[in-house]
Design a protein around this motif. Sequence first.
Motif, PDB file in Angstrom:
ATOM      1  N   GLY A  13       0.599  -1.150  -0.058  1.00 42.84           N
ATOM      2  CA  GLY A  13      -0.217  -0.115   0.078  1.00 42.84           C
ATOM      3  C   GLY A  13       0.427   1.924  -0.049  1.00 42.84           C
ATOM      4  N   ALA A  14       2.324   1.190   0.749  1.00 46.18           N
ATOM      5  CA  ALA A  14       3.246   1.922   0.958  1.00 46.18           C
ATOM      6  C   ALA A  14       3.918   2.802  -0.073  1.00 46.18           C
ATOM      7  CB  ALA A  14       3.684   2.020   2.057  1.00 46.18           C
ATOM      8  N   VAL A  15       4.150   1.480  -1.173  1.00 43.36           N
ATOM      9  CA  VAL A  15       4.662   1.967  -2.018  1.00 43.36           C
ATOM     10  C   VAL A  15       3.683   2.343  -3.199  1.00 43.36           C
ATOM     11  CG1 VAL A  15       5.814   0.465  -4.106  1.00 43.36           C
ATOM     12  CG2 VAL A  15       6.659   0.084  -1.756  1.00 43.36           C
ATOM     13  N   ALA A  16       2.785   1.749  -3.687  1.00 44.79           N
ATOM     14  CA  ALA A  16       1.583   2.234  -4.565  1.00 44.79           C
ATOM     15  C   ALA A  16       1.076   3.336  -4.669  1.00 44.79           C
ATOM     16  CB  ALA A  16       0.005   1.120  -4.336  1.00 44.79           C
ATOM     17  N   ALA A  17       0.813   3.816  -2.718  1.00 42.07           N
ATOM     18  CA  ALA A  17       1.051   5.417  -2.727  1.00 42.07           C
ATOM     19  C   ALA A  17       1.550   6.648  -3.230  1.00 42.07           C
ATOM     20  CB  ALA A  17       0.276   5.408  -1.123  1.00 42.07           C
ATOM     21  N   ALA A  18       3.066   6.425  -3.127  1.00 42.65           N
ATOM     22  CA  ALA A  18       4.293   6.593  -3.255  1.00 42.65           C
ATOM     23  C   ALA A  18       4.345   6.914  -4.803  1.00 42.65           C
ATOM     24  CB  ALA A  18       5.488   6.861  -2.613  1.00 42.65           C
ATOM     25  N   VAL A  19       4.153   5.526  -5.248  1.00 39.15           N
ATOM     26  CA  VAL A  19       4.331   5.804  -7.068  1.00 39.15           C
ATOM     27  C   VAL A  19       3.229   6.702  -7.433  1.00 39.15           C
ATOM     28  CG1 VAL A  19       4.579   4.699  -8.785  1.00 39.15           C
ATOM     29  CG2 VAL A  19       5.833   3.518  -6.564  1.00 39.15           C
ATOM     30  N   GLY A  20       1.615   6.900  -7.177  1.00 41.14           N
ATOM     31  CA  GLY A  20       1.176   7.291  -7.522  1.00 41.14           C
ATOM     32  C   GLY A  20       0.849   8.418  -7.566  1.00 41.14           C
ATOM     33  N   VAL A  21       1.619   8.952  -6.038  1.00 42.87           N
ATOM     34  CA  VAL A  21       2.131  10.130  -6.222  1.00 42.87           C
ATOM     35  C   VAL A  21       3.104  10.788  -6.744  1.00 42.87           C
ATOM     36  CG1 VAL A  21       3.027  11.537  -4.346  1.00 42.87           C
ATOM     37  CG2 VAL A  21       1.348  10.700  -3.778  1.00 42.87           C
ATOM     38  N   ALA A  22       4.666  10.222  -7.163  1.00 42.86           N
ATOM     39  CA  ALA A  22       5.500  10.367  -7.919  1.00 42.86           C
ATOM     40  C   ALA A  22       4.540  11.168  -9.033  1.00 42.86           C
ATOM     41  CB  ALA A  22       6.337   9.665  -7.984  1.00 42.86           C
ATOM     42  N   VAL A  23       4.148   9.671  -9.579  1.00 43.27           N
ATOM     43  CA  VAL A  23       3.425  10.068 -10.968  1.00 43.27           C
ATOM     44  C   VAL A  23       2.405  11.045 -11.890  1.00 43.27           C
ATOM     45  CG1 VAL A  23       1.613   8.669 -12.873  1.00 43.27           C
ATOM     46  CG2 VAL A  23       3.318   7.264 -11.769  1.00 43.27           C
ATOM     47  N   THR A  24       1.740  11.280 -10.267  1.00 44.69           N
ATOM     48  CA  THR A  24       0.090  12.232 -10.406  1.00 44.69           C
ATOM     49  C   THR A  24       1.705  13.747 -10.358  1.00 44.69           C
ATOM     50  OG1 THR A  24      -1.066  10.983  -9.553  1.00 44.69           O
ATOM     51  CG2 THR A  24      -1.018  13.365  -9.248  1.00 44.69           C
ATOM     52  N   ILE A  25       2.837  13.908  -9.945  1.00 42.48           N
ATOM     53  CA  ILE A  25       3.215  15.566  -9.465  1.00 42.48           C
ATOM     54  C   ILE A  25       3.791  15.394 -11.157  1.00 42.48           C
ATOM     55  CG2 ILE A  25       5.207  16.065  -8.750  1.00 42.48           C
ATOM     56  CD1 ILE A  25       4.364  15.379  -5.780  1.00 42.48           C
ATOM     57  N   THR A  26       4.507  14.434 -11.777  1.00 44.96           N
ATOM     58  CA  THR A  26       5.116  13.833 -12.943  1.00 44.96           C
ATOM     59  C   THR A  26       3.815  14.358 -13.968  1.00 44.96           C
ATOM     60  OG1 THR A  26       6.549  12.389 -12.401  1.00 44.96           O
ATOM     61  CG2 THR A  26       6.322  12.624 -14.580  1.00 44.96           C
ATOM     62  N   VAL A  27       2.653  14.222 -14.226  1.00 42.37           N
ATOM     63  CA  VAL A  27       1.525  14.868 -14.829  1.00 42.37           C
ATOM     64  C   VAL A  27       1.326  15.384 -15.190  1.00 42.37           C
ATOM     65  CG1 VAL A  27      -0.868  14.125 -15.967  1.00 42.37           C
ATOM     66  CG2 VAL A  27       1.262  11.876 -15.284  1.00 42.37           C
ATOM     67  N   LEU A  28       1.464  16.589 -13.710  1.00 41.52           N
ATOM     68  CA  LEU A  28       1.238  17.728 -13.783  1.00 41.52           C
ATOM     69  C   LEU A  28       1.979  18.608 -13.801  1.00 41.52           C
ATOM     70  CD1 LEU A  28      -2.063  17.370 -10.833  1.00 41.52           C
ATOM     71  CD2 LEU A  28      -2.330  17.104 -12.888  1.00 41.52           C
TER      72      LEU A  28
END
Length: 221
Positions: A19-34
Amino acid sequence: MDLRDYLRAIRKRWWLVVGAVAAAVGVAVTITVLTPPRYAASVTFFVSTRGTEVTQAFQGGQFAQQRVKSYVDVLTSNRLAQSIATAEPAGLSPEEIQEEITAQVVPDTVLVQATVTDTDRARALRIAQSLATEFPALIGKLETPPGSKVPTVGVQIIAEPKLADSPVSPQPLRNAGLGLALGLIVGVGAAALREALDSTIRSPEALHEAASAPVLSAVPY
């Protein structure tokens, strides 16, 4: 806790790590996209003096090495940014142009590299091209002694303004890697903390160790 305790905690509470890995990678991808992509254009200058004899040339080289350190501040100065804004109207104020320019001295040389970073690919190159023209002209004015028409220091371009092939930011692979590493650290830490705080008795052996007394009977599952 030793390594075996950490491995046991990860095995028992693997869902915390995932869960922690999925959340951190999700935040990183979101920041990258935005994050809007930023493009960099760089130009390199060679600084020389007017000495002709060998001794003068050697002393001039040492003088130039000392001089280039101050040229970094000139490249990022408001005066140069104003000259660029006047020569190349790019829809940016001098203050905004100044913030986009960075400079550094190539170690142990008389080379100065300037980089312009902008969200517009074409504008970054145009500002770098204007910088390549305005910076030598400004140095010529600053280094010309009173009553003389020849500057003591010359600045030449040895690497024309060049635009990077890909955006310098954001960097998807780096961001995803940092997110993965951060997620693993947080997930493993959370699993280990949960394991350390867990006081549940789950086996006769654990009960015997916790109570320091023999187990007389047990209720089957």
